[in-house]
Design an enzyme around this catalytic site. Structure first.
Site, PDB file in Angstrom:
ATOM      1  N   SER A 129       0.636  -1.202  -0.020  1.00 57.89           N
ATOM      2  CA  SER A 129       0.079  -0.165   0.053  1.00 57.89           C
ATOM      3  C   SER A 129       0.693   1.303   0.167  1.00 57.89           C
ATOM      4  CB  SER A 129      -0.802  -0.181   1.306  1.00 57.89           C
ATOM      5  OG  SER A 129      -1.218   1.457   1.559  1.00 57.89           O
ATOM      6  N   SER A 130       0.457   2.353  -0.471  1.00 61.05           N
ATOM      7  CA  SER A 130       1.137   3.469  -0.717  1.00 61.05           C
ATOM      8  C   SER A 130       1.675   4.000   0.781  1.00 61.05           C
ATOM      9  CB  SER A 130       0.706   4.570  -1.620  1.00 61.05           C
ATOM     10  OG  SER A 130      -0.750   4.779  -1.140  1.00 61.05           O
ATOM     11  N   CYS A 131       0.813   3.852   1.900  1.00 59.96           N
ATOM     12  CA  CYS A 131       0.759   4.314   3.009  1.00 59.96           C
ATOM     13  C   CYS A 131       2.143   3.644   3.664  1.00 59.96           C
ATOM     14  CB  CYS A 131      -0.407   4.141   4.098  1.00 59.96           C
ATOM     15  SG  CYS A 131      -0.278   2.297   4.375  1.00 59.96           S
ATOM     16  N   TYR A 140      -1.023  -0.418  10.429  1.00 65.53           N
ATOM     17  CA  TYR A 140      -1.275  -0.986   8.903  1.00 65.53           C
ATOM     18  C   TYR A 140       0.139  -0.837   8.023  1.00 65.53           C
ATOM     19  CZ  TYR A 140      -3.259  -1.706   4.301  1.00 65.53           C
ATOM     20  OH  TYR A 140      -3.837  -2.183   3.134  1.00 65.53           O
ATOM     21  N   LYS A 158       2.476  -3.772   6.186  1.00 67.21           N
ATOM     22  CA  LYS A 158       2.605  -3.919   4.761  1.00 67.21           C
ATOM     23  C   LYS A 158       4.341  -3.710   4.553  1.00 67.21           C
ATOM     24  CE  LYS A 158      -1.012  -4.260   2.876  1.00 67.21           C
ATOM     25  NZ  LYS A 158      -1.354  -5.334   2.170  1.00 67.21           N
ATOM     26  N   HIS A 167     -13.332   3.773   2.578  1.00 66.48           N
ATOM     27  CA  HIS A 167     -12.287   4.936   2.017  1.00 66.48           C
ATOM     28  C   HIS A 167     -13.263   5.980   1.364  1.00 66.48           C
ATOM     29  CE1 HIS A 167      -9.352   2.059   2.118  1.00 66.48           C
ATOM     30  NE2 HIS A 167      -8.580   2.822   2.382  1.00 66.48           N
TER      31      HIS A 167
HETATM   32  P1  GDP Z   1      -6.184   7.542   3.517  1.00 64.48           P
HETATM   33  O1  GDP Z   1      -5.629   7.791   2.015  1.00 64.48           O
HETATM   34  O2  GDP Z   1      -5.472   6.294   4.016  1.00 64.48           O
HETATM   35  O3  GDP Z   1      -6.053   8.717   4.348  1.00 64.48           O
HETATM   36  O4  GDP Z   1      -7.794   7.006   3.228  1.00 64.48           O
HETATM   37  P2  GDP Z   1      -8.851   7.539   3.355  1.00 64.48           P
HETATM   38  O5  GDP Z   1      -9.527   7.238   1.818  1.00 64.48           O
HETATM   39  O6  GDP Z   1      -9.700   7.342   4.405  1.00 64.48           O
HETATM   40  O7  GDP Z   1      -8.994   9.178   3.287  1.00 64.48           O
HETATM   41  C1  GDP Z   1      -8.487   9.974   2.418  1.00 64.48           C
HETATM   42  C2  GDP Z   1      -8.951  11.434   2.634  1.00 64.48           C
HETATM   43  O8  GDP Z   1     -10.191  11.720   2.549  1.00 64.48           O
HETATM   44  C3  GDP Z   1      -8.378  11.844   4.052  1.00 64.48           C
HETATM   45  O9  GDP Z   1      -7.921  13.222   4.280  1.00 64.48           O
HETATM   46  C4  GDP Z   1      -9.950  11.960   4.849  1.00 64.48           C
HETATM   47  O10 GDP Z   1     -10.014  12.684   5.932  1.00 64.48           O
HETATM   48  C5  GDP Z   1     -10.628  12.435   3.494  1.00 64.48           C
HETATM   49  N1  GDP Z   1     -12.246  12.222   3.624  1.00 64.48           N
HETATM   50  C6  GDP Z   1     -13.327  13.167   3.354  1.00 64.48           C
HETATM   51  N2  GDP Z   1     -14.415  12.594   3.518  1.00 64.48           N
HETATM   52  C7  GDP Z   1     -14.189  11.396   3.940  1.00 64.48           C
HETATM   53  C8  GDP Z   1     -15.027  10.182   4.242  1.00 64.48           C
HETATM   54  O11 GDP Z   1     -16.380  10.455   4.103  1.00 64.48           O
HETATM   55  N3  GDP Z   1     -14.380   9.000   4.287  1.00 64.48           N
HETATM   56  C9  GDP Z   1     -13.110   8.738   4.387  1.00 64.48           C
HETATM   57  N4  GDP Z   1     -12.550   7.465   4.617  1.00 64.48           N
HETATM   58  N5  GDP Z   1     -12.181   9.870   4.040  1.00 64.48           N
HETATM   59  C10 GDP Z   1     -12.874  10.927   3.792  1.00 64.48           C
END
Ligand code: GDP
Length: 298
Positions: A112-114, A141, A145, A184
């Site tokens: 994963s890119s994290c 996580y 990974k 996500h």
């Molecule tokens: P990340 O790439 O590991 O940070 O995974 P996410 O897909 O959960 O979040 C990506 C970004 O989208 C973060 O900055 C979240 O705060 C933002 N975000 C905005 N609205 C939402 C939402 O409804 N759900 C999630 N999961 N993230 C959100």
């Protein structure tokens, strides 16, 4: 060099019910592979080494796509850190070890890119791994990974196993988790706008500030890249990034979904929710040099 995989090869897709695994199964079936091996969670607990060894001994997979894992969005990662580190550490270890014990010819491990440091030069080159501190919201996580990558490299170094690793960016597509708390950002926004339209609501809440940048790859493109890498990627000492090379802000993403699903609805940013990494754009120069590019635009 092209590694020829016969259409009757025994291919195990670990995690075939997930977003990625189901896309890989679709992709392999389209190509005519007829001997796909799968095992559901109830049939095989991938955290149990004895059970995994037994399954490998009985099924003898020649090629393994290791794409099983406990996954989720920023909220799930922050609230269930023990599950995210334990499940993933164990699953990677058991599958890699059993692949070594039971003569698997080739294994592709998906990270994963994290895995990359929070503060690092963008776009992020593969070499940035372990050069700085991780983003705290998904550190457990990410550690699991990173261990997966290091497992593959160590088994190559000590035993000569042909195990390779790829690091996909944020993914989306059919079979995604549309759970508002656990999923996500992209599926969560699709659902939020859809429900807001159905309810005639005037605004939709978006987590965080809207300023973080993310890249999104369609899972069918990822599946295509996985099969491509299984045939062509030969550097067992270095993982390869998989992405599009283009990112957007979360605000731009929310506006894009809004304009398709529910034009006119206002966005409200909820700053009590975390932003996570400010930006994570993997550098895809290495993948492009191998001759692969994504086809599906966001
Ligand atoms: P990340 O790439 O590991 O940070 O995974 P996410 O897909 O959960 O979040 C990506 C970004 O989208 C973060 O900055 C979240 O705060 C933002 N975000 C905005 N609205 C939402 C939402 O409804 N759900 C999630 N999961 N993230 C959100």
């Amino acid at each position: 060099m092209l590694i020829a995989i016969p259409l009757d090869a025994r291919i195990y897709v670990a995690g075939h019910r997930g977003l990625v695994g189901s896309a890989i199964v679709r992709r392999l079936r389209e190509e005519g592979f007829g001997n796909l091996l799968t095992a559901s969670r109830d049939q095989l607990d991938l955290r149990d080494q004895a059970a995994v060894n037994y399954w490998f001994k009985a099924n003898r997979p020649e090629y393994v796509f290791m794409v099983a894992g406990t996954v989720g969005g920023i909220h799930a990662n922050s609230t269930r850190p023990a599950e995210f580190i334990y499940d993933n550490l164990m699953m990677h270890a058991t599958v890699v070890h059993a692949s070594h014990l039971h003569g698997t010819k080739r294994l592709l491990y998906l990270g994963s890119s994290c895995i990359y440091p929070r503060e690092t030069a963008q776009p992020i080159r593969e070499e940035a791994l372990l050069t700085g501190l991780l983003e705290p919201t998904n550190e457990p996580y990410a550690i699991a990974k990173i261990s997966g990558i290091k497992l593959c490299q160590a088994y190559h170094r000590q035993y000569g196993c042909d195990f390779i690793s790829a690091m996909p960016t944020n993914l989306y597509g059919p079979g995604d988790t549309f759970d508002l708390e656990g999923g996500h950002v992209l599926p969560a926004l699709m659902r939020r706008f859809h429900e807001a339209r159905a309810a005639g609501a005037g605004e939709v809440t978006v987590w965080g500030s809207g300023t973080p940048r993310r890249e999104f790859l369609h899972v069918d493109d990822l599946a295509d890249a996985c099969v491509f890498l299984m045939r062509r990627y030969e550097n067992r000492d270095q993982h390869v990034n998989v992405g599009t090379g283009e990112d957007v802000t979360i605000r731009e993403l929310a506006e894009m979904v809004r304009d398709v699903v529910a034009p006119g609805i206002e966005l409200r940013f909820d700053s009590s929710k975390p932003d996570g990494m400010p930006r994570k754009l993997p550098d895809v120069t290495r993948l492009h040099a191998l001759g692969w590019r994504h086809r599906i635009e966001l």
